[in-house]
Design an enzyme around this catalytic site. Structure first.
Site, PDB file in Angstrom:
ATOM      1  N   GLU A  70      -6.619  -2.778  -2.263  1.00 50.49           N
ATOM      2  CA  GLU A  70      -6.493  -3.764  -1.194  1.00 50.49           C
ATOM      3  C   GLU A  70      -7.723  -4.671  -1.137  1.00 50.49           C
ATOM      4  O   GLU A  70      -8.785  -4.328  -1.660  1.00 50.49           O
ATOM      5  CB  GLU A  70      -6.297  -3.030   0.150  1.00 50.49           C
ATOM      6  CG  GLU A  70      -6.123  -3.933   1.370  1.00 50.49           C
ATOM      7  CD  GLU A  70      -4.912  -4.853   1.295  1.00 50.49           C
ATOM      8  OE1 GLU A  70      -4.888  -5.709   0.392  1.00 50.49           O
ATOM      9  OE2 GLU A  70      -4.020  -4.730   2.162  1.00 50.49           O
ATOM     10  N   HIS A 127       2.400   0.680  -0.284  1.00 53.15           N
ATOM     11  CA  HIS A 127       2.319   2.098   0.064  1.00 53.15           C
ATOM     12  C   HIS A 127       3.027   2.391   1.394  1.00 53.15           C
ATOM     13  O   HIS A 127       3.272   1.487   2.204  1.00 53.15           O
ATOM     14  CB  HIS A 127       0.860   2.544   0.144  1.00 53.15           C
ATOM     15  CG  HIS A 127       0.081   1.839   1.227  1.00 53.15           C
ATOM     16  ND1 HIS A 127       0.163   2.171   2.555  1.00 53.15           N
ATOM     17  CD2 HIS A 127      -0.788   0.800   1.151  1.00 53.15           C
ATOM     18  CE1 HIS A 127      -0.610   1.381   3.268  1.00 53.15           C
ATOM     19  NE2 HIS A 127      -1.205   0.534   2.440  1.00 53.15           N
TER      20      HIS A 127
END
Length: 210
Positions: A88, A15
C-alpha cells in the site's frame, strides 16, 4: 493449422477487511489482521474463482494481503509470490491513526489525499500518489511480461488498486478515487489479446452473499 490467439488474463483484488479498516485507521505499510468478515469475503471470492485456471498469484508482502492470497489460492499447487512493490501507499506517521485524528491535525493535506490526489504532497514522511504509480505500474508491467499468455491473480490494497484501474482506463491520477468504490475482495479483470487490452471487471462484488 490455425494457432490459438495468445491471451493474458490479469485478475486483481484488494485484501479482505481488517481490524483497522473497522476502526477507521489508515494502515499503509503497517498491518492489522483480517476480521472474521474479511476472511469470509476472501473465502467467497475463492469459491467463485474455484474453476478459474490460475497460473500464478502475486501478492503485496503485507501480512493482510498475503493471508487473503493464501485463502484465494486454496488447494491450487501454484506458487505465491510476495512483492514489496505491491504494498500500500506509504503514509508515514499517519499510519495507525484514524481519519478524524489526521484531519484534525492536517486538514488541507488530508483533503488533498482524498479529493485532489494529483496534488497530494505528503509531509508525513510517506509517498505521493505519483511516487506510488512509479512503483506499482512497473511492477504490474513486469508481472505481465513474465507471464505472457497466462492467467495471473494479484492481491493488493485500496490505493494501489484504485491507481492501477485508473491507469488501465487511461485516466489521470486525479480520477483515482472516483467510483466505483473498490470494496474489500472486489474483483477486477483485465484481458490482453490480439485486439489489445480490455477491462472486463472493475470492482465486482457479485461473490458477496447476504
Amino acid at each position: 493449422m490455425n494457432q490459438q490467439p495468445c491471451i493474458t488474463t490479469l485478475y486483481l483484488t484488494r485484501h479482505g477487511q481488517t481490524e483497522w479498516n473497522l476502526e477507521g485507521r489508515l494502515q499503509g505499510r503497517k498491518d492489522s489482521p483480517l476480521t472474521e468478515k474479511g476472511e469470509r469475503h476472501a473465502s467467497w471470492l475463492g469459491e467463485s474463482l474455484a474453476d478459474v485456471p490460475l497460473d500464478a498469484i502475486y501478492s503485496s508482502s503485507s501480512p493482510r494481503a498475503m493471508r487473503t492470497a493464501e485463502i484465494l489460492r486454496g488447494e491450487r499447487p501454484i506458487q505465491l509470490h510476495a512483492a514489496d512493490d505491491l504494498q500500500e501507499v506509504d503514509m508515514g506517521h499517519w499510519e495507525g491513526r484514524t481519519g478524524k485524528e489526521i484531519e484534525a491535525g492536517s486538514p488541507e493535506e488530508y483533503e488533498a489525499f482524498w479529493k485532489e490526489p494529483h496534488r497530494y504532497e505528503p509531509t508525513n514522511g510517506g509517498e505521493s500518489f505519483v511516487q506510488l504509480g512509479n512503483r506499482v505500474v512497473p511492477a504490474i508491467e513486469r508481472i505481465l511480461n513474465e507471464n505472457h499468455g497466462r492467467s495471473i491473480l494479484v492481491v493488493t490494497h485500496a490505493a494501489v488498486l484504485n491507481l492501477l484501474m485508473t491507469a488501465f482506463h487511461g485516466q489521470a491520477i486525479s480520477e483515482m478515487w472516483k467510483p466505483p468504490i473498490l470494496e474489500s475482495t472486489c474483483l477486477c479483470k483485465v484481458v490482453y489479446g490480439p485486439g489489445g487490452m480490455n477491462v472486463e471487471l472493475h470492482g465486482d462484488i457479485s461473490h458477496y452473499r447476504a
